[in-house]
Each structure stands twice: as C-alpha cells, then as structure tokens.
Design a protein around this motif. Sequence first.
Motif, mmCIF file in Angstrom:
data_model
loop_
_atom_site.group_PDB
_atom_site.id
_atom_site.type_symbol
_atom_site.label_atom_id
_atom_site.label_comp_id
_atom_site.label_asym_id
_atom_site.label_seq_id
_atom_site.Cartn_x
_atom_site.Cartn_y
_atom_site.Cartn_z
ATOM 1 N N VAL A 183 11.587 35.343 -3.577
ATOM 2 C CA VAL A 183 12.125 36.624 -3.588
ATOM 3 C C VAL A 183 13.514 36.368 -4.499
ATOM 4 C CG1 VAL A 183 13.644 38.226 -2.205
ATOM 5 C CG2 VAL A 183 11.342 37.367 -1.274
ATOM 6 N N GLY A 184 13.884 37.487 -5.384
ATOM 7 C CA GLY A 184 15.046 37.381 -5.942
ATOM 8 C C GLY A 184 15.826 38.503 -5.702
ATOM 9 N N VAL A 185 15.532 39.367 -5.197
ATOM 10 C CA VAL A 185 16.114 40.601 -4.897
ATOM 11 C C VAL A 185 16.247 40.966 -3.207
ATOM 12 C CG1 VAL A 185 16.603 43.128 -5.310
ATOM 13 C CG2 VAL A 185 15.948 41.722 -7.070
ATOM 14 N N VAL A 186 17.264 41.224 -2.724
ATOM 15 C CA VAL A 186 17.373 41.505 -1.249
ATOM 16 C C VAL A 186 17.882 43.001 -1.278
ATOM 17 C CG1 VAL A 186 18.404 41.085 0.928
ATOM 18 C CG2 VAL A 186 17.375 39.262 -0.309
ATOM 19 N N VAL A 187 17.290 43.897 -0.369
ATOM 20 C CA VAL A 187 17.780 45.377 -0.175
ATOM 21 C C VAL A 187 18.152 45.601 1.266
ATOM 22 C CG1 VAL A 187 17.098 47.537 -0.877
ATOM 23 C CG2 VAL A 187 15.970 45.845 -1.952
ATOM 24 N N PHE A 188 19.278 45.979 1.547
ATOM 25 C CA PHE A 188 19.653 46.746 2.477
ATOM 26 C C PHE A 188 20.000 47.929 2.764
ATOM 27 C CE2 PHE A 188 20.854 42.085 2.914
ATOM 28 C CZ PHE A 188 20.295 41.580 3.905
ATOM 29 N N GLU A 189 20.217 48.681 3.848
ATOM 30 C CA GLU A 189 20.668 49.990 3.848
ATOM 31 C C GLU A 189 22.143 50.132 3.818
ATOM 32 O OE1 GLU A 189 18.035 51.963 7.388
ATOM 33 O OE2 GLU A 189 19.436 50.715 8.042
ATOM 34 N N ASN A 190 22.682 51.090 2.853
ATOM 35 C CA ASN A 190 23.882 51.415 2.781
ATOM 36 C C ASN A 190 24.474 52.176 3.880
ATOM 37 O OD1 ASN A 190 26.549 51.716 1.720
ATOM 38 N ND2 ASN A 190 25.924 53.110 0.189
ATOM 39 N N LEU A 191 25.215 51.889 4.845
ATOM 40 C CA LEU A 191 25.543 52.527 6.086
ATOM 41 C C LEU A 191 26.823 53.220 5.764
ATOM 42 C CD1 LEU A 191 24.774 50.093 9.155
ATOM 43 C CD2 LEU A 191 23.278 52.001 8.064
ATOM 44 N N SER A 192 27.433 52.990 4.868
ATOM 45 C CA SER A 192 28.674 53.656 4.616
ATOM 46 C C SER A 192 28.428 55.230 4.060
ATOM 47 C CB SER A 192 29.427 53.038 3.262
ATOM 48 O OG SER A 192 28.533 53.305 2.049
#
Length: 358
Positions: free
Chosen positions: A266-275
């Motif tokens: 894996v090279g890219v990790v994606v999370f939710e932008n809770l702001s």
Amino acid sequence: MLQSQTGNVVDAFAMVNYVTITGKLHPASGEDYMRLVRLAWDFKNAVRITTRMIAKGVGRSNILKELRGVLNKAYADSAYKLAKAMVEGCLFNGCNPLHIEVRRPFIVSEGESSRLGNRNVRLEDTNIVKVKYPYDGSWITLRAEFGERYLPLLRELAELARRKKVSYGARIVFREGSIYLHLSIPIKLYLKYFKRGEAKGGLVAGFDINSDRVNLVIIDRYGRIVDTRTAWFTEAVSHGFSRNRARALRLGALAKLLKYCYTHSVGVVVFENLSLIKRRRYTRSKTGNRKITLFAKRQLIQYGVVMALKYGFKVILTNPRGTTNSKEHSEVMKKYGLDRHTASAYLTALRGLTHQQK
C-alpha cells in the motif's frame, strides 16, 4: 499530498500539525510546587468561567478583559481559545455548554515562534523547563524528565526555538501525585526522528473507524478489491469498560492494520475528514448513543494519520458524506457482498483513488 479545490480532499498536514510527547516535571522546592498549583487552579477556573460566558453570548473582548484581571495576556488568550473549543465540541456532541465541568487543575500555553517557541512555558534544555508566574512576572524553574529516545528531538526543538524558527504548545497536568508536561511538537520535526519507512506501493487503503471495530479495504489502481480486514474490539463498548483501556485497544488495532498495509504494497492511505461534519448524529437507541458519545473518533483518526505518515504513506482525507447512507453505498454492498462498514471503507478508498489519479 493532494488537496482538492472543492474542499472534499485535504492534505493530512492540514488536520495534524503537531504530535504530542509527554514528560514529567519536578519542582525544585515546595514553594515552587505551590506556586505552580495556584497557577493551575486559576487557569482551570478561568477556562470553566469562560465556557459559561461564551455559552451566554458574551463577546470575546469582554471575556479577555475579565480574564486578564486574573492571568496575563498570554494565559488569558490560551484559556479563551481552549474554552471556545470546548463549547464548540459540546455543541457538536449535542450537549449543553452551560453544564461543562473542568475538574482538574491544569495549565495550557500556546506556541509562538517569536517568543522563543512558547509564550509562557519554555523548554530551556532537554531537562529544564521554565513556567511564567503571571502574578509577579517571575519564572518557575522545573526539572524535566523525558524518555531517552526523545532527547535528540527535544535538543533540536530547544535550539530552533532559541533561534525563533519554531513554536510548540504546552499543557501541564496534575495526575496521581505527579506533574506531567505534554509538548506539541511540529509534526515535520517529529517525523525527522521517528519516521519508520517510505511506503511506495501502488495500492490504496481505505479505513472505516467505529466504536467497536476498524474496517480496512485495499484496492488496486482500477478500483478492484485486493484485500479486506476487520479488527474487532467489542469489549471496548461494554458498559463500565475503562475509557483508557478502550482507547488503547482501538489504537493498537489501528496500528496493526497500518503495519499490515505497509507490508502489503500500500502506498496511499485514506481516512474520513471529520472536520467537514458540523454536528454528531444520534440514534433512537440509548445504547448506540452511549457508544457514540464515549467514542473519540476524531482523535483516533488523528492518531491514524500520524502513524501513517511515520510509515511514509501518502495520506488523503476525504469527505465522509455518502459513504454510509446513500444509494452508492447500498449498491456497493449488493455488488460485492460487503457489510455496511466494509462498504464504507471501500468507498473511502475509492474516493482517495479518484483524487490520486487526477
């Protein structure tokens, strides 16, 4: 890092600018201890009073005028900003800000590069910290004790602060008979010493974080699912379960999944932008609402971002809207036979992939 013009994708450094490290403080005398305690109680009371004033609609200038009658300008500014954040967090959680309680004495001081790194708490050396005593303008000198692995980082931080090149925030708390100093270190400086690798894989990983599990979906550059993982910690939402133990379980699970990503291309990790979420949504279930209230999802994602950056991942934060309750979400569940949390992780990864390819 990527940054969308629409605001749906942001640079991870926009969410996490600092990393906190913790050490112990030791006063040189009983008198210094009592002076520090007095300051901490006054700061704590100032924050509590300020939350009430903000909730009642009192203007900023009037509040600061009141605070500066007790503390100096720098401490008053810090107390106001902290109280404002507490009120906003209370409103986000759907509670009444007039009921905010501040139980323990503490001190917070903002960083400022032009003031040798911090306005009131100065890191003089790796083992010496000075705290401004606002009542007579003097400084309280304390012996600082940090883990050995942090000393090279702190040495450079102190040097950069003396040259007015960097700032750092400080929080002093009293807990179980000891005094702790939490220093907020600029994340780029922190990564200089604690980066673990340089992820260069071609796959994209999306995360869906909940109170009792973390779901991971890894996809390739065509959006095809390569792997899925779920880390469970159902005991963390049990009634009476320690918040600290629950937090440790969640952090440990997330860390293991990120390490798994690093060892699986894996090279890219994606999370939710809770702001982008302005108010927390509750359900009709009392049990469900209790889980939501006790679950610090934003903090867990911030931890995930820091850990991902340490592994050298490219980190993307996407708009969570539509990843849980939407037509697209339902279609993904049916098409791939995924549960709703895994489907959310897949959509999060897919959105990151889309912006990665632009």
